[in-house]
Design an enzyme around this catalytic site. Structure first.
Site, short mmCIF file in Angstrom:
data_model
loop_
_atom_site.label_atom_id
_atom_site.label_comp_id
_atom_site.label_asym_id
_atom_site.label_seq_id
_atom_site.Cartn_x
_atom_site.Cartn_y
_atom_site.Cartn_z
N ARG A 39 0.87 -1.04 -0.19
CA ARG A 39 -0.17 0.16 -0.06
C ARG A 39 0.85 1.17 -0.04
NH1 ARG A 39 -3.72 2.50 4.95
NH2 ARG A 39 -4.78 3.99 3.58
N HIS A 40 0.40 2.45 -0.71
CA HIS A 40 1.23 3.67 -0.67
C HIS A 40 1.29 4.17 0.84
CE1 HIS A 40 -2.47 5.51 0.75
NE2 HIS A 40 -3.30 5.00 -0.25
N GLY A 41 2.27 4.88 0.91
CA GLY A 41 2.54 5.51 2.57
C GLY A 41 1.50 6.72 2.88
#
Length: 467
Positions: free
Chosen positions: A79-81
């Site tokens: 998942r993106h940050g």
């Protein structure tokens, strides 16, 4: 005084170096409710040891069956940050702020601080973009994976073109991909070289393209009836009454959306700025557990085990992963060099959760409903644990000699066992053949086009989600 302290902390955060973000925030700055932020939680709450050393790894957790085992491939679905709130979130937070600033009459010091010192600095144009903390999330993860799996996540493999990077088209995912690559190039002091990535929404945003999922779940209000019932139930009414009492406003003004906006403000202030915000004082631990359950209910019915199509929407990603593992296994058996040592795929919480459900992870014996909150306190399905910012599902294929291929799975850098395997099979990293047999029905079926076919999505809309 608190505003000055917040400003100092924010400055230290935005100017800090890659290695010292987590250690610069002492435990006193961690809200007591931080472990209930669902998909808006920090990765460090899932792995608290990172607060002491953001690059810490423990290779002993890998527990390989023999010293002969050598890693031959790694796939990481990430998942993106950490990100800013979406424009939809910002609007709700702005509405809450105006209500508190203009109408609240409570006497608590934290409320006066919000009314006189705190400034609404979130703007709609932030719209879910990656923040500096999110950049660091992915840089640090890249370094830790290079320490956990040094023969795969290596400078040699990167330089030799044995990495593949795939991203969702959303800016927060593309920038997370760039940040992951930067973590490696900075680690190995690689300059004046670029490593390509591919944008592939068919894989990383499959939920936008599964017509049956869109029609039957996303745009069907009755699909989340259990969520609506819980929001009207006694547990949530108690939380809303307490918030109204704290603020000194009529209870009719405090809806679940208002309460969620307050919790979001607490979560964003902490995840983005490392600040224990006065907004957090609106909730105690019991309140936060109720709010977390409402969020888990939504994810359960909209992305998880609630409906079969939720998980089946990820069939295309499931096959992508296993086709790659099969190709690596074939190359390895044939004595060829593995052409793709590392695959990094960066998407959303909405990418990971359906795949986790398809694989059977974190499935409780009973479904989450509006009436079993009290009996679900020990549930496995907790998005705060499963899906913080930078959440990751890692699959590592090992050659343990004499055709003995093993597959290890980690979620957020912790080993997880495949549900459905026997105790003997699960005692060590399982045989890849056993894993394939476990998922044989899916491997022989789970056709994305067949599962998702219903009729064309007339509006051509994206699946609503801010993961």
């Amino acid at each position: 005084m608190l505003t000055i302290l917040s400003t100092i902390i924010h400055f230290l955060f935005t100017s800090c170096c890659l290695l010292h973000f987590a250690t610069s925030d002492g435990n006193r700055n961690i809200p007591a409710i931080a472990k209930y932020f669902s998909t808006k939680g920090r990765y460090e709450e899932v792995n608290p040891y990172l607060l002491e050393d953001i690059l810490a790894v423990n290779r002993s957790i890998l527990q390989l069956p023999s010293e002969q085992c050598r890693e031959i491939h790694l796939t990481a679905i990430i998942r993106h940050g950490t990100r800013y709130p979406t424009s939809k979130n910002v609007k709700k937070m702005q509405t809450l702020y105006q209500l508190v600033k203009n109408s609240a009459s409570g006497k608590e010091s934290w409320l006066r601080e919000i009314q006189t010192q705190w400034t609404m600095w979130y703007t709609e144009d932030m719209d879910g973009r990656l923040v500096q903390k999110g950049v660091n999330d992915l840089k640090n993860l890249a370094v830790r994976l290079s320490k956990l799996f040094p023969s795969l996540v290596s400078e040699e493999n990167l330089q030799n073109g044995l990495f593949q990077f795939i991203s969702s088209s959303k800016h927060r995912c593309v920038n997370s991909t760039l940040s992951f690559k930067a973590g490696l190039t900075e680690l190995w002091a690689i300059e004046d070289q670029e490593f390509d990535h591919t944008v592939n929404d068919t894989l990383m945003r499959f939920f936008d393209q599964c017509t049956r999922f869109l029609q039957e779940v996303v745009y069907n209000s009755s699909a989340v009836v259990e969520v609506d019932k819980f929001k009207q139930g006694s547990e949530m009414r108690r939380v809303l009454k307490k918030i109204a009492d704290h603020l000194g406003v009529p209870q009719s003004l405090i809806t679940h959306d208002v309460a969620q906006a307050a919790l979001d403000l607490c979560a964003y202030e902490f995840s983005i700025k490392a600040v224990n915000s006065p907004w957090c004082s609106l909730f105690d631990e019991d309140d936060s557990k109720v709010m977390e359950y409402a969020n888990d209910l939504l994810e359960f019915w909209k992305r998880g085990y609630g409906y079969d199509i939720n998980s089946k929407s990820s069939c295309i990603l499931f096959h992508d992963v296993f086709n790659r593992l099969n190709n690596v296994a074939h190359e390895n058996r044939s004595g060829q060099q593995v052409n793709e040592a590392v695959t990094i795929q960066i998407g959303h919480a909405d990418t990971l959760l359906p795949l986790l459900a398809l694989l059977g992870f974190f499935k409780d014996s009973e479904a989450l409903t509006s009436i079993n909150y009290a009996t679900q306190t020990q549930r496995s399905f907790r998005t705060s644990y499963m899906l913080p910012y930078a959440a990751n599902l890692i699959l590592v294929l090992y050659d343990c000699g004499e055709g003995d291929l093993r597959l290890q799975t980690l979620l957020n850098e912790k080993p997880v066992t495949f549900p459905g395997l026997t105790d003997l099979q699960r005692a060590t990293t399982p045989l890849y053949q056993d894993v394939k047999e476990l998922y044989s029905e899916l491997l022989q079926g789970c056709d994305f086009e067949t599962e998702c076919q219903l009729f064309n999505n007339p509006a051509g809309r994206e699946a609503a989600g801010d993961g």
